[in-house]
Design a protein around this motif. Structure first.
Motif, PDB file in Angstrom:
ATOM      1  N   ALA A  54      -4.248  46.059  10.729  1.00  0.00           N
ATOM      2  CA  ALA A  54      -3.572  45.986  12.025  1.00  0.00           C
ATOM      3  C   ALA A  54      -2.092  45.700  11.812  1.00  0.00           C
ATOM      4  CB  ALA A  54      -4.199  44.875  12.866  1.00  0.00           C
ATOM      5  N   PRO A  55      -1.247  46.107  12.753  1.00  0.00           N
ATOM      6  CA  PRO A  55       0.179  45.759  12.646  1.00  0.00           C
ATOM      7  C   PRO A  55       0.328  44.237  12.512  1.00  0.00           C
ATOM      8  CG  PRO A  55      -0.160  47.352  14.407  1.00  0.00           C
ATOM      9  CD  PRO A  55      -1.527  46.908  13.951  1.00  0.00           C
ATOM     10  N   GLY A  56       1.148  43.809  11.593  1.00  0.00           N
ATOM     11  CA  GLY A  56       1.376  42.385  11.370  1.00  0.00           C
ATOM     12  C   GLY A  56       0.399  41.740  10.400  1.00  0.00           C
ATOM     13  N   GLN A  57      -0.692  42.418  10.067  1.00  0.00           N
ATOM     14  CA  GLN A  57      -1.652  41.874   9.102  1.00  0.00           C
ATOM     15  C   GLN A  57      -1.007  41.891   7.724  1.00  0.00           C
ATOM     16  OE1 GLN A  57      -5.564  43.625   9.382  1.00  0.00           O
ATOM     17  NE2 GLN A  57      -6.174  42.867   7.361  1.00  0.00           N
ATOM     18  N   SER A  58      -1.036  40.759   7.024  1.00  0.00           N
ATOM     19  CA  SER A  58      -0.310  40.667   5.755  1.00  0.00           C
ATOM     20  C   SER A  58      -1.181  40.837   4.519  1.00  0.00           C
ATOM     21  CB  SER A  58       0.426  39.328   5.677  1.00  0.00           C
ATOM     22  OG  SER A  58      -0.522  38.262   5.698  1.00  0.00           O
ATOM     23  N   THR A  59      -2.509  40.947   4.692  1.00  0.00           N
ATOM     24  CA  THR A  59      -3.384  41.107   3.530  1.00  0.00           C
ATOM     25  C   THR A  59      -4.354  42.258   3.730  1.00  0.00           C
ATOM     26  OG1 THR A  59      -5.015  39.546   4.400  1.00  0.00           O
ATOM     27  CG2 THR A  59      -3.307  38.639   2.939  1.00  0.00           C
ATOM     28  N   GLY A  60      -4.850  42.759   2.628  1.00  0.00           N
ATOM     29  CA  GLY A  60      -5.860  43.808   2.637  1.00  0.00           C
ATOM     30  C   GLY A  60      -6.699  43.689   1.380  1.00  0.00           C
ATOM     31  N   GLY A  61      -7.843  44.344   1.362  1.00  0.00           N
ATOM     32  CA  GLY A  61      -8.725  44.303   0.199  1.00  0.00           C
ATOM     33  C   GLY A  61      -8.754  45.641  -0.514  1.00  0.00           C
ATOM     34  N   GLY A  62      -8.972  45.604  -1.816  1.00  0.00           N
ATOM     35  CA  GLY A  62      -9.102  46.810  -2.621  1.00  0.00           C
ATOM     36  C   GLY A  62     -10.470  46.832  -3.279  1.00  0.00           C
ATOM     37  N   PHE A  63     -11.149  47.978  -3.193  1.00  0.00           N
ATOM     38  CA  PHE A  63     -12.527  48.087  -3.662  1.00  0.00           C
ATOM     39  C   PHE A  63     -12.696  49.332  -4.519  1.00  0.00           C
ATOM     40  CE2 PHE A  63     -12.207  46.573   0.770  1.00  0.00           C
ATOM     41  CZ  PHE A  63     -12.470  45.226   0.551  1.00  0.00           C
ATOM     42  N   PRO A  82       3.196  48.834  -5.208  1.00  0.00           N
ATOM     43  CA  PRO A  82       4.440  48.797  -4.447  1.00  0.00           C
ATOM     44  C   PRO A  82       4.191  48.524  -2.960  1.00  0.00           C
ATOM     45  CG  PRO A  82       3.896  51.055  -5.040  1.00  0.00           C
ATOM     46  CD  PRO A  82       2.913  50.172  -5.737  1.00  0.00           C
ATOM     47  N   ALA A  83       2.934  48.594  -2.514  1.00  0.00           N
ATOM     48  CA  ALA A  83       2.599  48.367  -1.109  1.00  0.00           C
ATOM     49  C   ALA A  83       2.437  46.881  -0.766  1.00  0.00           C
ATOM     50  CB  ALA A  83       1.315  49.110  -0.755  1.00  0.00           C
ATOM     51  N   ALA A  84       2.380  46.022  -1.800  1.00  0.00           N
ATOM     52  CA  ALA A  84       2.146  44.592  -1.570  1.00  0.00           C
ATOM     53  C   ALA A  84       3.035  43.750  -2.478  1.00  0.00           C
ATOM     54  CB  ALA A  84       0.680  44.258  -1.823  1.00  0.00           C
ATOM     55  N   GLY A  85       3.347  42.556  -2.014  1.00  0.00           N
ATOM     56  CA  GLY A  85       4.140  41.638  -2.828  1.00  0.00           C
ATOM     57  C   GLY A  85       3.376  41.141  -4.040  1.00  0.00           C
ATOM     58  N   GLU A  86       2.049  41.035  -3.902  1.00  0.00           N
ATOM     59  CA  GLU A  86       1.203  40.527  -4.980  1.00  0.00           C
ATOM     60  C   GLU A  86      -0.195  41.109  -4.827  1.00  0.00           C
ATOM     61  OE1 GLU A  86      -0.260  36.171  -6.740  1.00  0.00           O
ATOM     62  OE2 GLU A  86       0.843  36.253  -4.868  1.00  0.00           O
ATOM     63  N   VAL A  87      -0.866  41.318  -5.958  1.00  0.00           N
ATOM     64  CA  VAL A  87      -2.268  41.742  -5.946  1.00  0.00           C
ATOM     65  C   VAL A  87      -3.028  40.765  -6.837  1.00  0.00           C
ATOM     66  CG1 VAL A  87      -3.920  43.586  -6.441  1.00  0.00           C
ATOM     67  CG2 VAL A  87      -1.605  44.161  -5.658  1.00  0.00           C
ATOM     68  N   MET A 126      -7.215  41.524  -3.804  1.00  0.00           N
ATOM     69  CA  MET A 126      -6.577  41.063  -2.579  1.00  0.00           C
ATOM     70  C   MET A 126      -5.113  41.477  -2.626  1.00  0.00           C
ATOM     71  SD  MET A 126      -6.875  39.632   0.344  1.00  0.00           S
ATOM     72  CE  MET A 126      -8.432  38.800   0.332  1.00  0.00           C
ATOM     73  N   LEU A 127      -4.735  42.357  -1.707  1.00  0.00           N
ATOM     74  CA  LEU A 127      -3.342  42.798  -1.581  1.00  0.00           C
ATOM     75  C   LEU A 127      -2.655  41.818  -0.633  1.00  0.00           C
ATOM     76  CD1 LEU A 127      -5.228  45.415  -2.107  1.00  0.00           C
ATOM     77  CD2 LEU A 127      -3.150  46.647  -1.595  1.00  0.00           C
ATOM     78  N   ILE A 128      -1.695  41.069  -1.143  1.00  0.00           N
ATOM     79  CA  ILE A 128      -1.049  40.002  -0.388  1.00  0.00           C
ATOM     80  C   ILE A 128       0.407  40.376  -0.128  1.00  0.00           C
ATOM     81  CG2 ILE A 128      -0.404  37.553  -0.453  1.00  0.00           C
ATOM     82  CD1 ILE A 128      -2.826  37.194  -2.396  1.00  0.00           C
ATOM     83  N   GLY A 129       0.841  40.117   1.092  1.00  0.00           N
ATOM     84  CA  GLY A 129       2.223  40.441   1.452  1.00  0.00           C
ATOM     85  C   GLY A 129       2.419  41.933   1.624  1.00  0.00           C
ATOM     86  N   PRO A 141      -0.976  53.272  -3.748  1.00  0.00           N
ATOM     87  CA  PRO A 141      -0.918  53.322  -5.206  1.00  0.00           C
ATOM     88  C   PRO A 141      -1.129  51.928  -5.796  1.00  0.00           C
ATOM     89  CG  PRO A 141       1.291  53.490  -4.280  1.00  0.00           C
ATOM     90  CD  PRO A 141       0.329  53.465  -3.130  1.00  0.00           C
ATOM     91  N   LEU A 142      -1.811  51.901  -6.920  1.00  0.00           N
ATOM     92  CA  LEU A 142      -2.173  50.631  -7.551  1.00  0.00           C
ATOM     93  C   LEU A 142      -2.194  50.843  -9.057  1.00  0.00           C
ATOM     94  CD1 LEU A 142      -3.379  47.838  -6.482  1.00  0.00           C
ATOM     95  CD2 LEU A 142      -5.601  48.860  -6.863  1.00  0.00           C
TER      96      LEU A 142
END
Length: 186
Positions: A54-63, A82-87, A126-129, A141-142
């Motif tokens: 969702a817009p504003g959501q700062s985290t996502g999961g990678g599977f 490059p899509a997240a500040g930290e994984v 966990m994709l953070i930021g 990309p990961l």
């Protein structure tokens, strides 16, 4: 240079070593890169996906599923995107009926000849930021960093928020069987 040898076997070993040294050439960067690519090929990634955010959501999961056909265990030590500040590499556990996520500081072992599945409610990335929302139909990309295989590039396919697996394999969340869970009647 002076060498003292006892017997013909010693002289033969010295001659073989000297000839090997004369015939070997320094490895070029291209040769070293090819060797590195071969090592990375020992790890196979399949079904890499994530859910839209969702817009504003700062985290996502990678599977994904990680297979190690090699004869030695390897370890997923970290990942970058490059899509997240930290994984981070995470696991999920139940503690007194509460699901808890935690980072695996030492990474995740991928056993020799084995397979490890990263999936919701279990091991995952966990994709953070997040730098922008993840949109269904897009890709993320990961780069996975393995202790022995080195870096492996992966592209996570962004699935709808209701997805429970990679495209074509999931069961809609509304049809999940919750009958075995406390407080649910079926």
């Amino acid at each position: 240079m002076t060498f003292r040898m006892k017997g013909a076997a010693g002289a033969f070993a010295l001659a073989a070593a000297l000839l090997q040294g004369c015939n070997s050439e320094p490895q070029s960067e291209a040769t070293q890169a090819a060797a590195s690519s071969t090592e990375a090929a020992a790890i196979a990634i399949s079904g890499a996906w994530t859910r839209e955010t969702a817009p504003g959501q700062s985290t996502g999961g990678g599977f994904m599923t990680i297979a190690n056909p090699g004869s030695e265990a390897d370890r997923l030590v970290s990942a970058t995107s490059p899509a997240a500040g930290e994984v981070q590499v995470h696991t999920v556990s139940m503690d007194n009926g509460v699901m808890r996520m935690r980072q695996l500081e030492d990474g995740l072992e991928i056993p020799a000849g084995g397979t490890v599945e990263l999936k919701p409610g279990s091991f995952h990335l966990m994709l953070i930021g997040l730098k922008q929302p993840l949109t269904a139909g897009g890709t993320v990309p990961l780069v996975l960093h393995f202790e022995k295989a080195g870096d492996v590039e992966v592209s996570l396919e962004v699935q709808p928020v209701t997805a429970t697996g990679p495209a074509g394999t999931d069961q809609p969340m509304g049809e999940m069987d919750h009958s075995g869970m406390a407080g649910h009647e079926g």
